[in-house]
Scaffold this motif. Structure first.
Motif, PDB file in Angstrom:
ATOM      1  N   ALA A 154      48.467  13.548 -27.171  1.00  0.00           N
ATOM      2  CA  ALA A 154      48.649  12.809 -25.915  1.00  0.00           C
ATOM      3  C   ALA A 154      47.382  12.052 -25.521  1.00  0.00           C
ATOM      4  CB  ALA A 154      49.063  13.760 -24.802  1.00  0.00           C
ATOM      5  N   THR A 155      46.220  12.676 -25.694  1.00  0.00           N
ATOM      6  CA  THR A 155      44.967  12.022 -25.303  1.00  0.00           C
ATOM      7  C   THR A 155      44.626  10.871 -26.241  1.00  0.00           C
ATOM      8  OG1 THR A 155      44.158  14.145 -24.440  1.00  0.00           O
ATOM      9  CG2 THR A 155      42.534  12.394 -24.758  1.00  0.00           C
ATOM     10  N   ALA A 156      44.660  11.140 -27.552  1.00  0.00           N
ATOM     11  CA  ALA A 156      44.331  10.087 -28.513  1.00  0.00           C
ATOM     12  C   ALA A 156      45.362   8.956 -28.463  1.00  0.00           C
ATOM     13  CB  ALA A 156      44.253  10.670 -29.923  1.00  0.00           C
ATOM     14  N   GLY A 157      46.631   9.321 -28.261  1.00  0.00           N
ATOM     15  CA  GLY A 157      47.662   8.292 -28.161  1.00  0.00           C
ATOM     16  C   GLY A 157      47.475   7.410 -26.952  1.00  0.00           C
ATOM     17  N   SER A 158      47.140   8.023 -25.808  1.00  0.00           N
ATOM     18  CA  SER A 158      46.906   7.250 -24.586  1.00  0.00           C
ATOM     19  C   SER A 158      45.678   6.354 -24.731  1.00  0.00           C
ATOM     20  CB  SER A 158      46.714   8.195 -23.389  1.00  0.00           C
ATOM     21  OG  SER A 158      47.888   8.938 -23.149  1.00  0.00           O
ATOM     22  N   ALA A 159      44.704   6.807 -25.520  1.00  0.00           N
ATOM     23  CA  ALA A 159      43.520   5.982 -25.776  1.00  0.00           C
ATOM     24  C   ALA A 159      43.879   4.805 -26.669  1.00  0.00           C
ATOM     25  CB  ALA A 159      42.420   6.819 -26.419  1.00  0.00           C
ATOM     26  N   TYR A 160      44.667   5.073 -27.699  1.00  0.00           N
ATOM     27  CA  TYR A 160      44.987   4.029 -28.666  1.00  0.00           C
ATOM     28  C   TYR A 160      45.774   2.869 -28.046  1.00  0.00           C
ATOM     29  CZ  TYR A 160      46.457   1.638 -32.861  1.00  0.00           C
ATOM     30  OH  TYR A 160      46.670   0.672 -33.802  1.00  0.00           O
ATOM     31  N   VAL A 161      46.669   3.185 -27.112  1.00  0.00           N
ATOM     32  CA  VAL A 161      47.499   2.112 -26.538  1.00  0.00           C
ATOM     33  C   VAL A 161      46.689   1.164 -25.664  1.00  0.00           C
ATOM     34  CG1 VAL A 161      49.563   3.559 -26.600  1.00  0.00           C
ATOM     35  CG2 VAL A 161      48.203   3.443 -24.491  1.00  0.00           C
ATOM     36  N   GLN A 162      45.425   1.498 -25.387  1.00  0.00           N
ATOM     37  CA  GLN A 162      44.559   0.597 -24.627  1.00  0.00           C
ATOM     38  C   GLN A 162      43.873  -0.423 -25.518  1.00  0.00           C
ATOM     39  OE1 GLN A 162      44.225   0.204 -21.362  1.00  0.00           O
ATOM     40  NE2 GLN A 162      45.831   1.741 -21.154  1.00  0.00           N
ATOM     41  N   HIS A 163      44.012  -0.264 -26.842  1.00  0.00           N
ATOM     42  CA  HIS A 163      43.327  -1.166 -27.759  1.00  0.00           C
ATOM     43  C   HIS A 163      44.167  -2.395 -28.064  1.00  0.00           C
ATOM     44  CE1 HIS A 163      39.453  -0.029 -29.716  1.00  0.00           C
ATOM     45  NE2 HIS A 163      39.566   0.862 -28.769  1.00  0.00           N
ATOM     46  N   PRO A 164      43.519  -3.492 -28.383  1.00  0.00           N
ATOM     47  CA  PRO A 164      44.254  -4.709 -28.759  1.00  0.00           C
ATOM     48  C   PRO A 164      45.140  -4.444 -29.967  1.00  0.00           C
ATOM     49  CG  PRO A 164      41.948  -5.219 -28.363  1.00  0.00           C
ATOM     50  CD  PRO A 164      42.065  -3.716 -28.351  1.00  0.00           C
ATOM     51  N   PRO A 165      46.264  -5.132 -30.092  1.00  0.00           N
ATOM     52  CA  PRO A 165      47.175  -4.896 -31.204  1.00  0.00           C
ATOM     53  C   PRO A 165      46.580  -5.221 -32.557  1.00  0.00           C
ATOM     54  CG  PRO A 165      47.798  -6.864 -29.974  1.00  0.00           C
ATOM     55  CD  PRO A 165      46.754  -6.167 -29.172  1.00  0.00           C
ATOM     56  N   PHE A 221      36.020  10.180 -31.306  1.00  0.00           N
ATOM     57  CA  PHE A 221      35.821  10.209 -29.855  1.00  0.00           C
ATOM     58  C   PHE A 221      37.126  10.551 -29.146  1.00  0.00           C
ATOM     59  CE2 PHE A 221      34.820   7.228 -26.026  1.00  0.00           C
ATOM     60  CZ  PHE A 221      34.630   8.329 -25.196  1.00  0.00           C
ATOM     61  N   ALA A 222      38.213   9.858 -29.516  1.00  0.00           N
ATOM     62  CA  ALA A 222      39.498  10.058 -28.854  1.00  0.00           C
ATOM     63  C   ALA A 222      40.044  11.464 -29.079  1.00  0.00           C
ATOM     64  CB  ALA A 222      40.506   9.021 -29.351  1.00  0.00           C
ATOM     65  N   LEU A 223      39.945  11.944 -30.307  1.00  0.00           N
ATOM     66  CA  LEU A 223      40.467  13.282 -30.610  1.00  0.00           C
ATOM     67  C   LEU A 223      39.626  14.364 -29.944  1.00  0.00           C
ATOM     68  CD1 LEU A 223      41.415  12.798 -34.364  1.00  0.00           C
ATOM     69  CD2 LEU A 223      42.999  13.195 -32.462  1.00  0.00           C
ATOM     70  N   TRP A 224      38.305  14.182 -29.933  1.00  0.00           N
ATOM     71  CA  TRP A 224      37.474  15.202 -29.302  1.00  0.00           C
ATOM     72  C   TRP A 224      37.695  15.245 -27.794  1.00  0.00           C
ATOM     73  CZ3 TRP A 224      35.353  19.151 -31.632  1.00  0.00           C
ATOM     74  CH2 TRP A 224      34.591  20.024 -30.841  1.00  0.00           C
ATOM     75  N   ALA A 225      37.967  14.100 -27.180  1.00  0.00           N
ATOM     76  CA  ALA A 225      38.291  14.086 -25.751  1.00  0.00           C
ATOM     77  C   ALA A 225      39.540  14.909 -25.486  1.00  0.00           C
ATOM     78  CB  ALA A 225      38.474  12.649 -25.269  1.00  0.00           C
ATOM     79  N   GLY A 226      40.419  14.996 -26.494  1.00  0.00           N
ATOM     80  CA  GLY A 226      41.641  15.779 -26.342  1.00  0.00           C
ATOM     81  C   GLY A 226      41.443  17.276 -26.494  1.00  0.00           C
ATOM     82  N   VAL A 227      40.271  17.701 -26.970  1.00  0.00           N
ATOM     83  CA  VAL A 227      40.044  19.137 -27.185  1.00  0.00           C
ATOM     84  C   VAL A 227      39.987  19.910 -25.868  1.00  0.00           C
ATOM     85  CG1 VAL A 227      38.422  20.856 -28.080  1.00  0.00           C
ATOM     86  CG2 VAL A 227      38.982  18.840 -29.451  1.00  0.00           C
ATOM     87  N   PRO A 228      39.102  19.551 -24.902  1.00  0.00           N
ATOM     88  CA  PRO A 228      39.119  20.283 -23.633  1.00  0.00           C
ATOM     89  C   PRO A 228      40.436  20.124 -22.885  1.00  0.00           C
ATOM     90  CG  PRO A 228      37.714  18.344 -23.452  1.00  0.00           C
ATOM     91  CD  PRO A 228      38.057  18.501 -24.898  1.00  0.00           C
ATOM     92  N   VAL A 229      41.056  18.948 -23.009  1.00  0.00           N
ATOM     93  CA  VAL A 229      42.347  18.717 -22.365  1.00  0.00           C
ATOM     94  C   VAL A 229      43.398  19.656 -22.947  1.00  0.00           C
ATOM     95  CG1 VAL A 229      44.213  17.048 -22.040  1.00  0.00           C
ATOM     96  CG2 VAL A 229      41.834  16.317 -21.812  1.00  0.00           C
ATOM     97  N   GLY A 230      43.439  19.753 -24.257  1.00  0.00           N
ATOM     98  CA  GLY A 230      44.411  20.625 -24.911  1.00  0.00           C
ATOM     99  C   GLY A 230      44.155  22.096 -24.641  1.00  0.00           C
TER     100      GLY A 230
END
Length: 331
Positions: A185-196, A209-218
């Motif tokens: 959920a965290t990495a996916g939400s980060a990815y959708v902010q990037h240009p296509p 960076f995106a996956l590690w941000a998901g560690v405390p969240v998870g």
């Protein structure tokens, strides 16, 4: 059977919804920051001398951040739909199996005979359907790879307590929650902010960076589930629902809960390597004192009811502070 709206809201278990909101907020912040880190705005500057223009040069004038509000909203709808749908599946599946007949905590629609099995199943399918539609639009806007990822998320939500062999009864609930409501959920939400133009396989996107941000969240999402299962350990044991808390026993399950919160704090400390101000999320950890004391106490059942609300508040506070911290730039 006509069920009042307030009971449907209660049956959706609002205290668990931070597990859906926090990864989208944190992931969106990661995507916004990473977007500016990788895509910079360039401009042409003319170089002149006393005799006139002699040429031009391209220079970096600053980071260009952009935020896709529509994508963030769609990601939030997907996350909330999956969480609410999972809660309704849990209600009807446990109600049918009879594991919710003697239970404290949130309203049980089926076990409490407040709604029929069919009604709750339709509510679950509706929530999953809304998540699916939002996810399809998101996939069209960003990448079609989100379709199989979304299907996997929906299947995980349904199979927690639904189906013939629910993994929630096998003690795997916390692991799957960590993966889907943390990393994915965290990495996916980060990815959708990037240009296509950013390739899904990783070119130009900071996956670490995106996956590690998901560690405390998870970990905090898993802690929320642990708080719920720790409260129900005795009734789950009697009904044959072998959650991780049942398998570990009341005392060791309490230690695991506290260890999960400590691990979440440690993960935030590591995350500040990517964004220094992420460390401010540790300011929310005093909110862990009350639920940690309850986890380590000899209390059971109804006496542990405050654990779920306290853990939800902790998760929400960490999420807010972590989002702010990720957006700040350390001077």
């Amino acid at each position: 059977m006509k069920t009042p709206l307030k009971l449907w809201v209660a049956g959706a278990r609002p205290r668990t919804l931070p597990a859906a909101v926090v990864p989208v907020a944190v992931g969106s912040a990661v995507g916004y920051v990473a977007n500016g880190s990788n895509f910079v705005r360039l401009t042409q500057v003319k170089i002149t001398s006393g005799t006139g223009s002699v040429g031009s040069s391209t220079v970096v004038v600053g980071f260009h951040h952009s935020f896709a509000f529509v994508n963030a909203f769609l990601a939030l709808v997907v996350a909330l739909g999956l969480q609410i749908g999972t809660n309704y599946v849990n209600d009807y599946a446990d109600g049918v199996r009879g594991t919710d007949e003697v239970r404290v905590g949130p309203v049980r629609l089926v076990a409490g005979k407040l709604a029929s099995v069919r009604q709750v199943k339709i509510a679950a399918l509706t929530a999953f359907g809304i998540a699916g539609l939002a996810g399809l639009v998101l996939a069209i806007r960003v990448s079609y790879w989100f379709i199989p990822i979304g299907l996997a998320c929906g299947l995980a939500g349904w199979a927690y307590t639904g189906g013939k062999h629910p993994y929630g009864y096998l003690g795997l609930g916390e692991v799957l929650v960590f993966v889907f409501f943390g990393l994915v959920a965290t990495a996916g939400s980060a990815y959708v902010q990037h240009p296509p133009t950013t390739h899904l396989y990783g070119f130009g996107f900071p996956w670490a960076f995106a996956l590690w941000a998901g560690v405390p969240v998870g970990l905090l999402a898993a802690g929320l589930l642990q708080a719920n299962n720790l409260r129900d350990v005795e009734t789950d044991k009697d009904s044959g629902k072998k959650t991780l808390a049942v398998r570990l026993g009341r005392v060791r399950a309490g230690y695991l809960y506290v260890g999960t919160l400590v691990a979440a704090g440690a993960a935030i400390c590591v995350l500040q390597h990517y964004r220094g101000w992420a460390i401010i999320a540790l300011a929310a950890l005093p909110l862990a004192i009350v639920p940690a004391r309850l986890a380590l106490s000899d209390q059971n059942g109804r006496a542990l009811l405050p654990m779920l609300a306290s853990t939800a508040r902790l998760q929400l506070a960490v999420g807010v502070l972590l989002t702010i911290g990720l957006l700040l730039v350390r001077p």
